[in-house]
Write an enzyme that holds these catalytic residues in place. Structure first.
Site, PDB file in Angstrom:
ATOM      1  CG  HIS C  74      53.450 -10.130  41.723  1.00 52.45           C
ATOM      2  ND1 HIS C  74      53.771 -10.239  40.388  1.00 52.45           N
ATOM      3  CD2 HIS C  74      52.435 -11.006  41.932  1.00 52.45           C
ATOM      4  CE1 HIS C  74      52.993 -11.143  39.827  1.00 52.45           C
ATOM      5  NE2 HIS C  74      52.160 -11.631  40.737  1.00 52.45           N
ATOM      6  CD1 TRP C 139      46.656  -8.207  46.280  1.00 58.94           C
ATOM      7  CD2 TRP C 139      45.532  -6.424  45.521  1.00 58.94           C
ATOM      8  NE1 TRP C 139      45.399  -8.621  45.920  1.00 58.94           N
ATOM      9  CE2 TRP C 139      44.679  -7.550  45.457  1.00 58.94           C
ATOM     10  CE3 TRP C 139      45.038  -5.190  45.090  1.00 58.94           C
ATOM     11  CZ2 TRP C 139      43.363  -7.474  44.985  1.00 58.94           C
ATOM     12  CZ3 TRP C 139      43.728  -5.127  44.632  1.00 58.94           C
ATOM     13  CH2 TRP C 139      42.910  -6.254  44.579  1.00 58.94           C
ATOM     14  CB  SER C 167      45.327   7.501  35.603  1.00 53.44           C
ATOM     15  OG  SER C 167      45.388   6.769  34.412  1.00 53.44           O
ATOM     16  CG  HIS C 300      33.058 -13.499  48.012  1.00 57.80           C
ATOM     17  ND1 HIS C 300      32.305 -13.382  46.884  1.00 57.80           N
ATOM     18  CD2 HIS C 300      34.278 -13.055  47.676  1.00 57.80           C
ATOM     19  CE1 HIS C 300      33.045 -12.886  45.902  1.00 57.80           C
ATOM     20  NE2 HIS C 300      34.239 -12.685  46.363  1.00 57.80           N
ATOM     21  CG  HIS C 301      37.122 -10.845  48.769  1.00 55.83           C
ATOM     22  ND1 HIS C 301      38.078 -11.366  47.940  1.00 55.83           N
ATOM     23  CD2 HIS C 301      36.149 -10.363  47.957  1.00 55.83           C
ATOM     24  CE1 HIS C 301      37.711 -11.196  46.685  1.00 55.83           C
ATOM     25  NE2 HIS C 301      36.540 -10.593  46.663  1.00 55.83           N
ATOM     26  CE  LYS C 329      29.814 -12.070  29.980  1.00 59.84           C
ATOM     27  NZ  LYS C 329      30.012 -11.716  28.582  1.00 59.84           N
TER      28      LYS C 329
END
Lengths: 192, 398, 523
Positions: C74, C139, C167, C300-301, C329
């Protein structure tokens, strides 16, 4: 900066593409360069509790800090598919920074075949790793044990006098891996 | 139309629905129900039972409220604009598209807010990192899929044991609608032997792994640390309240990652001492059992428990395994071949596969029992047995 | 057919070979968009398997190992198959139209970079049917779970990642060359539409980090097959090194998926507010700052890996800093709407939802940046809720907004506004029912990537699953709307939207096969 469309920009394109392809190749290389950069970084900072390689010991009595002691604790464990018996012969010792100490670890290959083991050291707290210097360690090389063979393996080390004063206890732990078939060559230069 | 019939029909239909979907109905009841019931809906982080966990909690709440305050302002302006400047209401667009003062202000203010957040965060982090001067050290090792706790001692052999999921498979295997056992209160959060620590004492954990990366997470201590093969991490706790606390492995570690809970029992010092003495005695008793004689039936019976705890996750309850990664034991060459071969595999593991070397993990009694069980179950009919002494002698042989 | 830009006056070739050999940026853009939608449905169906299994406590449908394959696939399919190709597709279609270029700078490479993708994903999906199953290590594929302990199919996974990387790299070289070399005379950098700007920065990020991803999977390949030990402690390597290299790629990758979304929203909000974008310059600077910061926040991960205190502090502070340009933003978008003249067509609805819900993801992101609190959040459903808020109502909503916004330009027909609004509201409700409860689940202690859970998590999981099915099936409505629009509908004008500005709105609808063969004049 802006070019007119169509074929006129071919030369500009080619130059730009060459630069971009170069950047791609460089970044691919950078990915690999991170490996030694990380190792150096770990060694300098003690990140991950990695200890350095062999260090010569040439201290005089004056280099030993008799005013304080540090407990050095030993623990040993096996990676899950390693079948050797493996443990420290002393659980911990109290040392003066600067003095040379020796402890022994016991290992035995209980299988019916010759096997090769590699012990991987780690020090906690990790920031104290760079203050633990080993003059001799069984982890510097791979250990080959014949079927049923047992050995006692020495570690000689000293704690740096510069060890921060708030560190009172260090743990030197080893994980033993079975490397009988894999990693036949010497470990990477930065090992240990 | 008979009204009674239709009432009955509706009632029975409703009953059928409510039986089937009672959780949905429960959900709806709770959503529209009284706020008192919201207690059942765990919404927030636990405060925990340590100084660090409480400070982490209050840091978390502070930042949530700061975010809520910012959100109210930002969303407020947005919602106001959407209502006030609708074209359908005849709004005419203004011409401005730039305002240096505003832009400087809304770059600068977040800076100030961030600094205000960073200061307490740094303070708490430094406290978490202080692991010096603990009264005891416990090595926590992650295995696929269980935790091992080893109480390091000054001298003598350490107390060491595995902590396994205690929820039986009948409770969690509901394939094809099968419900063979009601789920218990602590479903998936219960273990056979918890980690036990004394209250109000600084305990240092040394964390590592014997295979892949795991993470030991105890929310009530605000401790989450990765257990990494080949490296030793550390964390410290001063638990302030006796009780039973539950957590889980937090790093994906393979098939049964969701099934390796952590349970810590915090005891008063005297209770802890009694527990520890009993644990040492039990370890001695296990060692003594090595020389005891068992018959095959006893070993098969003991072996079934060992199998369920240590082997079933891969080789499955029916011994069919999950080929090709986890081979079947039913009808296998090893379980139906010479017993020396099976002893070798179980004691020493199988290189290049997920099969661990259980000789370094389980007692000779457990190994003899599980081998005997495997050779006489799942349709395997070897009729022979391994003895604890045989296992012990193999381990001692020169 | 001959390469498109050589003979400007011919239309497309007929039949399948048109698509196989095409070098036309519009054809290739369309193929990217259709491909990414197919992958969106594929990755979505994996997600529905996950949510079906999590509907109730207990294992009802799939084995835990297959569940792990579903979470892994996924993630991979959505990141590399759905979101990234969708943005590349939008870039292909719109960048040349927005800068007044006749086509992409490198049309043949453009064809190639698209046609690699179906093969890469066919290869990756085929691993699900292989002996031992497909990738089951998440993942993020942390070693050693993805090396020593991986299923045999991991080699195919590695090559599939290599192909996707190739790609993406070719695609971004093409986009950079187009933007830098093919702008119409007078189109200076600071006149470029923001979508073009954000894509230029994104393309540079891709050039910088996709090779690092290729490097890390190559190291895995060597560890698995050639006896090296980059990530195995036994040979002197380090599993934590894997995470450092992976996240050095991974964090910029996150921004690769969101910067073009910023660009899209910055096009749409001014159009439907009938007011020019507020703070164009600061938007460009903010985007650049975010891109720069993305290179110094990766660890930070990894707050729980046991980094030294100094490392934790550095990565905590640098991560918190990201809130500043991101805040700029959001403030700019809202100020654009302030004192505008707002109408609520479907693209605008998706864009407003983007601003609201992306900001939600920003708040939780700020919470996650706080290292001590992160120890409680890390690897829980709180993180799952956070990044899905950023990626689904963030990236995916912006892609849908873009599709509705430019569909009239692509097809020449207006989409059905009522159906579009229905699609929006179903998606909006679905997504919040799906992901909002996951915040609570994570805070209450539910780890991510588990196929089963303790009973106190049952209620919110059930709600979340209901939301998932609502959101998932609503996307079939989107497919229907798009097909209906392609087949016919009210004819679109050249400008399409009353407040639309920019070169793409000066060509007829549908945009002719070849546009801007002579550069347009720039005001």
């Amino acid at each position: 900066m802006s070019a007119s469309p169509g074929h006129n920009s071919n030369i500009g394109n080619r130059k730009l593409i060459a630069k971009l392809v170069l950047a791609v190749v460089a970044m691919f290389g950078f990915g690999f360069a991170l490996v030694p950069i990380y190792d150096v970084f770990c060694k300098v900072t003690g990140l991950n509790g990695k200890t350095g390689g062999r260090v010569a010991y040439q201290a005089t009595a004056a280099d030993i800090d008799l005013t304080r002691t540090v407990i050095v604790q030993f623990t040993a464990m096996n990676n899950s598919n390693m079948s050797w018996a493996f443990h420290p012969m002393q659980n911990q010792i109290e040392v003066h920074p600067g003095e040379l100490n020796e402890v022994r670890f016991y290992a035995k290959n209980p299988t019916a075949a010759s096997m090769t083991g590699q012990a991987v050291p780690s020090v906690t707290p990790s920031l104290s790793a760079s203050f633990l210097h080993k003059t001799e360690c069984f982890c510097f090389t791979q250990q080959v044990l014949e079927a049923g063979q047992e050995i006692e393996m020495p570690v000689r080390f000293f704690v740096d006098k510069a060890l921060p004063k708030d560190v009172h206890k260090m743990t030197l732990s080893y994980t033993l891996f079975d490397v009988t078939e894999n990693f036949a060559g010497p470990p990477r230069l930065t090992a240990n | 139309m008979l009204p009674s019939l239709s009432v009955n029909t509706i009632t029975s239909f409703f009953n059928a629905v409510s039986r089937r979907y009672r959780r949905i109905l429960l959900v709806l009841t709770l959503v529209f129900g009284s706020p008192a019931l919201l207690a059942d809906w765990a919404l927030n982080m636990r405060e925990g039972i340590t100084e660090v966990s409480r400070e982490t909690y209050s840091l978390h709440m502070t930042i949530i409220w700061i975010c809520v305050a910012i959100g109210v302002v930002v969303y407020g302006v947005l919602v106001y604009s959407l209502f006030a400047y609708r074209k359908s209401k005849g709004a005419v667009p203004a011409k401005f598209n730039h305002n240096t003062t505003a832009e400087i202000i809304w770059t600068f203010i977040p800076f100030v807010i961030l600094i205000a957040m960073a200061i307490p965060s740094t303070r708490v982090l430094m406290k978490i990192y202080d692991t010096e001067d603990a009264v005891m050290d416990i090595q926590i090792t992650g295995y696929q899929w269980r935790w091992q706790y080893k109480y390091l001692s000054d001298k003598g052999a350490p107390v060491v044991y595995f902590s396994n999921l205690a929820t039986p498979a009948e409770q969690y295997e509901n394939f094809a609608g099968k419900v063979s056992a009601e789920k218990g209160e602590n479903y998936l959060l219960e273990v056979d032997q918890p980690l036990v620590i004394p209250v109000n004492k600084k305990v240092r954990f040394l964390l590592t792994s014997a295979d892949v990366i795991h993470a030991w997470w105890m929310p009530d201590f605000a401790i989450k640390k990765d257990a990494i093969p080949g490296f030793m991490n550390q964390a410290a706790v001063i638990a302030e309240k006796p009780g039973i606390y539950r957590g889980q492995c937090a790093e994906l570690c393979g098939r049964m990652h969701g099934f390796m809970p952590i349970v810590v029992e915090v005891k008063e010092q005297a209770d802890y001492d009694a527990w520890f003495a009993a644990k040492q005695a039990a370890a001695q008793a296990v060692a003594d059992m090595t020389s005891k004689e068992f018959n095959r039936e006893q070993l098969v019976e003991m072996g079934q428990t060992v199998y369920t705890t240590y082997c079933m996750a891969c080789h499955q309850a029916n011994g069919q395994g999950l080929p090709p990664t986890f081979p079947a034991l039913a009808g296998s060459k090893v379980a139906n071949g010479p017993i020396e071969g099976q002893l070798d595999v179980v004691l020493h593991g199988r290189k290049g596969t997920a099969m661990a070397a259980f000789g370094t993990q389980l007692s000779p009694v457990d190994i003899a029992a599980v081998i005997t069980y495997e050779r006489n179950s799942f349709g395997n009919k070897m009729g022979d047995m391994a003895t604890p002494l045989q296992v012990y002698q193999l381990q001692q042989a020169k | 057919m001959a390469t498109g830009h050589d003979d400007h006056h011919h239309g497309p070739a007929k039949g399948f070979t048109r698509w196989l050999y095409t070098t036309n940026h519009k054809d290739i853009g369309s193929m990217y968009l259709w491909f990414s939608f197919a992958m969106f449905l594929l990755g979505g169906s994996f997600a529905l398997v996950i949510r079906a299994e999590l509907f109730q406590p207990g294992l009802q449908f799939v084995d835990p190992n297959f569940f792990n394959q579903m979470t892994t696939m996924h993630g991979l399919v959505m990141v590399f198959g759905a979101v990234m190709p969708a943005f590349v597709g939008l870039a292909n279609w719109m960048v040349p139209l927005m800068i007044g270029a006749p086509d992409m700078a490198l049309p043949r490479m453009n064809n190639w970079s698209f046609w690699i993708l179906p093969f890469a994903f066919a290869m990756m999906s085929s691993t699900l049917f292989m002996d031992g199953g497909g990738p089951n290590f998440g993942w993020t594929f942390y070693a050693p779970l993805s090396t020593t302990f991986a299923p045999k199919s991991v080699t195919f996974f590695i090559f599939a990642v290599h192909m996707m990387g190739a790609s993406s790299i070719m695609g971004s070289i093409n986009i950079i060359a187009t933007i830098q070399n093919l702008r119409a005379p007078g189109m200076t950098y600071m006149k470029m539409p923001l979508f073009v700007w954000t894509w230029l920065i994104t393309a540079y990020l891709l050039i910088a980090v996709m090779p690092v991803l290729a490097g890390v999977v190559t190291m895995m390949l060597f560890d698995i097959h050639f006896g090296t030990s980059f990530f195995s402690a036994a040979g002197g390597g380090d599993p934590v090194l894997f995470q450092h290299v992976f996240w050095f790629f991974g964090h910029p990758e996150v921004y690769i998926m969101i910067l073009p979304a910023f660009g899209v929203v910055s096009e749409i909000i001014p159009t439907f507010s009938r007011k020019r974008l507020f703070g164009y310059d600061s938007m460009v600077y903010a985007t650049s700052s975010i891109a720069f910061l993305s290179f110094i926040v990766w660890a930070h991960h990894m707050f729980t890996t046991g980094m030294p205190l100094a490392g934790e502090l550095f990565f905590m502070y640098s991560t918190m800093l990201i809130a500043v340009p991101t805040g700029v933003k959001v403030f700019n978008w809202i100020t654009t709407m302030f004192k505008g003249s707002i109408s609520f067509e479907t693209p605008m609805l998706f864009s407003i939802a983007f601003v609201v819900l992306f900001t939600m993801g920003g708040f939780t992101g700020l919470m996650l940046a706080i290292a001590p609190a992160d120890f409680q959040y890390q690897d829980t459903y709180f993180v799952v809720a956070h990044f899905h808020y950023v990626l689904v109502p963030g990236a995916v909503f912006s892609i849908m907004a873009a599709a509705y916004y430019w569909l009239p330009k692509w097809t020449g027909n207006m989409y059905d506004e009522s159906l579009g609004k229905l699609h929006f509201w179903l998606s909006f409700v679905g997504i919040n029912v799906l992901f909002f409860p996951q915040h609570f689940l994570g805070l209450a202690g539910m780890p991510r990537r588990v196929p089963d859970y303790a009973l106190q998590f049952a209620n919110f999981n059930m709600i979340s699953s209901i939301g998932a099915f609502l959101f998932g099936f609503s996307q079939l409505l989107f497919l229907f709307i798009v097909i209906k629009t392609v087949k016919g509908g009210k004819k679109a004008t050249t400008q399409v939207w009353e407040g639309a500005e920019g070169l793409e709105w000066t060509v007829p609808s549908p945009a002719p096969y070849h546009t801007f063969s002579t550069p347009p004049p720039i005001k």
